[in-house]
Design a protein around this motif. Structure first.
Motif, PDB file in Angstrom:
ATOM      1  N   PRO A 133       1.037  -1.105   0.042  1.00 54.16           N
ATOM      2  CA  PRO A 133       0.034   0.148   0.056  1.00 54.16           C
ATOM      3  C   PRO A 133       0.819   1.340  -0.235  1.00 54.16           C
ATOM      4  O   PRO A 133       0.580   2.267  -0.701  1.00 54.16           O
ATOM      5  N   THR A 134       2.165   1.233   0.634  1.00 53.74           N
ATOM      6  CA  THR A 134       3.020   2.419   0.532  1.00 53.74           C
ATOM      7  C   THR A 134       3.497   2.716  -0.786  1.00 53.74           C
ATOM      8  O   THR A 134       3.202   3.895  -1.123  1.00 53.74           O
ATOM      9  N   TRP A 135       3.596   1.694  -1.611  1.00 52.01           N
ATOM     10  CA  TRP A 135       4.045   2.014  -2.896  1.00 52.01           C
ATOM     11  C   TRP A 135       2.806   2.153  -3.716  1.00 52.01           C
ATOM     12  O   TRP A 135       3.120   3.137  -4.744  1.00 52.01           O
ATOM     13  N   VAL A 136       1.788   1.520  -3.600  1.00 53.99           N
ATOM     14  CA  VAL A 136       0.551   1.749  -4.680  1.00 53.99           C
ATOM     15  C   VAL A 136       0.043   3.204  -4.248  1.00 53.99           C
ATOM     16  O   VAL A 136      -0.334   3.827  -5.363  1.00 53.99           O
ATOM     17  N   LEU A 137      -0.032   3.384  -2.968  1.00 54.49           N
ATOM     18  CA  LEU A 137      -0.626   4.673  -2.762  1.00 54.49           C
ATOM     19  C   LEU A 137       0.197   6.000  -2.828  1.00 54.49           C
ATOM     20  O   LEU A 137      -0.041   6.969  -2.587  1.00 54.49           O
ATOM     21  N   ASP A 138       1.484   5.716  -2.996  1.00 54.45           N
ATOM     22  CA  ASP A 138       2.650   6.826  -3.048  1.00 54.45           C
ATOM     23  C   ASP A 138       2.653   7.493  -1.644  1.00 54.45           C
ATOM     24  O   ASP A 138       2.634   8.613  -1.604  1.00 54.45           O
ATOM     25  N   ALA A 139       2.364   6.609  -0.870  1.00 50.65           N
ATOM     26  CA  ALA A 139       2.487   7.312   0.647  1.00 50.65           C
ATOM     27  C   ALA A 139       3.740   6.739   1.377  1.00 50.65           C
ATOM     28  O   ALA A 139       3.904   5.950   2.108  1.00 50.65           O
ATOM     29  N   TRP A 140       4.756   7.571   0.979  1.00 52.06           N
ATOM     30  CA  TRP A 140       6.214   7.291   1.295  1.00 52.06           C
ATOM     31  C   TRP A 140       6.476   7.674   2.740  1.00 52.06           C
ATOM     32  O   TRP A 140       7.366   7.234   3.348  1.00 52.06           O
ATOM     33  N   TRP A 141       5.678   8.369   3.187  1.00 49.36           N
ATOM     34  CA  TRP A 141       5.738   8.923   4.812  1.00 49.36           C
ATOM     35  C   TRP A 141       5.500   7.597   5.666  1.00 49.36           C
ATOM     36  O   TRP A 141       5.950   7.415   6.748  1.00 49.36           O
ATOM     37  N   ALA A 142       4.875   6.572   5.044  1.00 49.99           N
ATOM     38  CA  ALA A 142       4.550   5.318   5.658  1.00 49.99           C
ATOM     39  C   ALA A 142       5.690   4.317   5.742  1.00 49.99           C
ATOM     40  O   ALA A 142       5.748   3.319   6.365  1.00 49.99           O
TER      41      ALA A 142
END
Length: 94
Positions: A51-60
């Motif tokens: 999900p971090t990669w797919v949602l581009d949520a690199w803060w996670a």
């Protein structure tokens, strides 16, 4: 820098430690629960990468890395404390 951090904890070791905690759950209830927290955070760290990669949520990615390192950090901390005679840890081998 941290020699115990670079050593991976194999699945067989995770399983052996878990089995020890299950066998001694009544004697060490807090340690039993803490090991479940460590394993849960480890699993969430590995599962959280997609999900971090797919949602581009690199803060996670920071919490994911900490979760993936949780067993290493916990086993290393316990082994060091055991070696320094700060606490007794019966599930450490050797």
């Amino acid at each position: 820098m941290f020699p115990w951090l670079t050593q991976a904890v194999p699945f067989s070791e995770l399983h052996r430690i878990k089995e020890w905690h299950i066998a001694h759950a009544l004697d060490h209830p807090v340690e039993y629960q803490l090991w479940d927290v460590v394993l849960t955070s480890w699993f969430m760290g590995w599962v959280g990468w997609l999900p971090t990669w797919v949602l581009d949520a690199w803060w996670a990615s920071g919490p994911c890395v900490l979760g993936m390192l949780a067993p290493r950090l916990y086993v290393g901390w316990r082994a060091r404390a055991h070696a320094l005679n700060r606490l007794r840890c019966d599930w450490i081998q050797g």
